[in-house]
Design a protein around this motif. Sequence first.
Motif, mmCIF file in Angstrom:
data_model
loop_
_atom_site.group_PDB
_atom_site.id
_atom_site.type_symbol
_atom_site.label_atom_id
_atom_site.label_comp_id
_atom_site.label_asym_id
_atom_site.label_seq_id
_atom_site.Cartn_x
_atom_site.Cartn_y
_atom_site.Cartn_z
ATOM 1 N N THR A 93 0.851 -1.188 0.000
ATOM 2 C CA THR A 93 0.000 0.000 0.000
ATOM 3 C C THR A 93 0.888 1.240 0.000
ATOM 4 N N PHE A 94 0.671 2.103 -0.983
ATOM 5 C CA PHE A 94 1.470 3.322 -1.133
ATOM 6 C C PHE A 94 0.602 4.532 -0.804
ATOM 7 N N THR A 95 1.130 5.410 0.016
ATOM 8 C CA THR A 95 0.450 6.664 0.348
ATOM 9 C C THR A 95 1.401 7.824 0.077
ATOM 10 N N TYR A 96 0.996 8.702 -0.819
ATOM 11 C CA TYR A 96 1.791 9.884 -1.155
ATOM 12 C C TYR A 96 1.061 11.130 -0.685
ATOM 13 N N THR A 97 1.781 12.008 -0.013
ATOM 14 C CA THR A 97 1.207 13.268 0.461
ATOM 15 C C THR A 97 2.035 14.427 -0.084
ATOM 16 N N LEU A 98 1.375 15.312 -0.849
ATOM 17 C CA LEU A 98 2.059 16.440 -1.470
ATOM 18 C C LEU A 98 1.692 17.767 -0.841
ATOM 19 N N GLY A 99 0.754 17.768 0.096
ATOM 20 C CA GLY A 99 0.360 19.006 0.761
ATOM 21 C C GLY A 99 -0.863 19.644 0.120
ATOM 22 N N SER A 100 -1.416 20.631 0.835
ATOM 23 C CA SER A 100 -2.667 21.263 0.407
ATOM 24 C C SER A 100 -2.536 22.015 -0.911
ATOM 25 N N GLY A 101 -1.296 22.327 -1.320
ATOM 26 C CA GLY A 101 -1.106 22.974 -2.616
ATOM 27 C C GLY A 101 -1.557 22.096 -3.769
ATOM 28 N N TYR A 102 -1.699 20.795 -3.528
ATOM 29 C CA TYR A 102 -2.163 19.858 -4.547
ATOM 30 C C TYR A 102 -3.526 19.276 -4.181
ATOM 31 N N ALA A 103 -4.298 20.002 -3.379
ATOM 32 C CA ALA A 103 -5.636 19.545 -2.987
ATOM 33 C C ALA A 103 -6.497 19.326 -4.223
ATOM 34 N N ASN A 104 -7.117 18.149 -4.285
ATOM 35 C CA ASN A 104 -8.054 17.784 -5.358
ATOM 36 C C ASN A 104 -7.402 17.740 -6.749
ATOM 37 N N ALA A 105 -6.070 17.760 -6.803
ATOM 38 C CA ALA A 105 -5.387 17.699 -8.096
ATOM 39 C C ALA A 105 -5.406 16.267 -8.628
ATOM 40 N N LYS A 106 -5.392 16.142 -9.949
ATOM 41 C CA LYS A 106 -5.284 14.818 -10.568
ATOM 42 C C LYS A 106 -3.803 14.508 -10.738
ATOM 43 N N THR A 120 0.857 3.166 -15.327
ATOM 44 C CA THR A 120 0.581 4.494 -14.785
ATOM 45 C C THR A 120 -0.676 4.441 -13.933
ATOM 46 N N VAL A 121 -0.578 4.967 -12.731
ATOM 47 C CA VAL A 121 -1.731 5.062 -11.833
ATOM 48 C C VAL A 121 -2.136 6.527 -11.754
ATOM 49 N N THR A 122 -3.389 6.816 -12.053
ATOM 50 C CA THR A 122 -3.903 8.183 -11.995
ATOM 51 C C THR A 122 -4.943 8.263 -10.889
ATOM 52 N N LYS A 123 -4.747 9.206 -9.968
ATOM 53 C CA LYS A 123 -5.647 9.332 -8.819
ATOM 54 C C LYS A 123 -5.954 10.805 -8.567
ATOM 55 N N ASP A 124 -7.141 11.063 -8.022
ATOM 56 C CA ASP A 124 -7.500 12.409 -7.578
ATOM 57 C C ASP A 124 -7.089 12.565 -6.118
ATOM 58 N N ALA A 125 -6.300 13.570 -5.826
ATOM 59 C CA ALA A 125 -5.845 13.806 -4.457
ATOM 60 C C ALA A 125 -7.002 14.312 -3.600
ATOM 61 N N ASP A 126 -6.907 14.079 -2.281
ATOM 62 C CA ASP A 126 -7.920 14.603 -1.376
ATOM 63 C C ASP A 126 -7.548 16.033 -0.978
ATOM 64 N N ALA A 127 -8.223 16.562 0.030
ATOM 65 C CA ALA A 127 -8.015 17.967 0.415
ATOM 66 C C ALA A 127 -6.608 18.234 0.939
ATOM 67 N N SER A 128 -5.916 17.191 1.382
ATOM 68 C CA SER A 128 -4.546 17.378 1.877
ATOM 69 C C SER A 128 -3.500 17.033 0.821
ATOM 70 N N GLY A 129 -3.954 16.791 -0.415
ATOM 71 C CA GLY A 129 -3.015 16.432 -1.479
ATOM 72 C C GLY A 129 -2.478 15.024 -1.341
ATOM 73 N N THR A 130 -3.301 14.106 -0.811
ATOM 74 C CA THR A 130 -2.869 12.735 -0.551
ATOM 75 C C THR A 130 -3.567 11.751 -1.486
ATOM 76 N N ILE A 131 -2.810 10.784 -1.981
ATOM 77 C CA ILE A 131 -3.377 9.684 -2.766
ATOM 78 C C ILE A 131 -2.887 8.365 -2.166
ATOM 79 N N THR A 132 -3.697 7.319 -2.319
ATOM 80 C CA THR A 132 -3.350 5.992 -1.813
ATOM 81 C C THR A 132 -3.745 4.953 -2.854
ATOM 82 N N PHE A 133 -2.885 3.970 -3.068
ATOM 83 C CA PHE A 133 -3.214 2.875 -3.979
ATOM 84 C C PHE A 133 -2.395 1.653 -3.602
ATOM 85 N N THR A 134 -2.723 0.523 -4.208
ATOM 86 C CA THR A 134 -2.081 -0.753 -3.879
ATOM 87 C C THR A 134 -1.468 -1.378 -5.123
#
Length: 207
Positions: A93-106, A120-134
């Motif tokens: 399980t991978f969790t990447y956090t880029l910060g609020s500057g990337y909130a809701n970014a694809k 290639t894995v494409t995900k929509d970041a949450d409000a904290s700029g975080t994506i998670t995938f396996t």
Amino acid sequence: MIKKKLIALATALAVVAAPVSAFAAPSPNTTSGNATSTFGSVSVEVSVSANGGGSIAVDAADPSTTVASNVPDGVKAIASFVITANGTTGPYTFTYTLGSGYANAKLAVYIQHEDNSTETVTKDADASGTITFTQDKLSIHTIALAPSTSATEDTSAVAGSASSATKDTSARSPQTGVNTTAIAGVSAAAVVAAAAVIVSLRKKVNE
């Protein structure tokens, strides 16, 4: 007598409880690895975890020199990580956090596996700029903003349809919706009939 019964009851309970403890599943161990990329102006945190023993190593790499092989030309990498494991297997399980500057970014994670296969894995970041995938494999991960996937609407077909079917506005009044063509036809017929009557009357008067 009572003491013997109590001893017998305690023995029976111990026999029943023994299989329960024998079949209790042990809690799985969790192995994890973490790293933070500080190359460039963006701080990117990654956490990788898997069930089982062993170890996971996560190394932040310079995205200007080390990227997954499937990163498209012209795409600017935000961060890149080299992830390996020793004595453990997926799924990871991978969790990447880029910060609020990337909130809701694809975000796109370009992945080059150890066997050199890519995806290639494409995900929509949450409000904290975080994506998670396996994933089942470890590899080089390169994070970037996903190229725009919004399709430009093709209006050529619509325009062709509109030009081939020109709206006829002469037949109906836009205010009332009355068919003015039909009314005009009736009026013309009435005028012709009236003229015929007048001609006939004049002939009779002259006679």
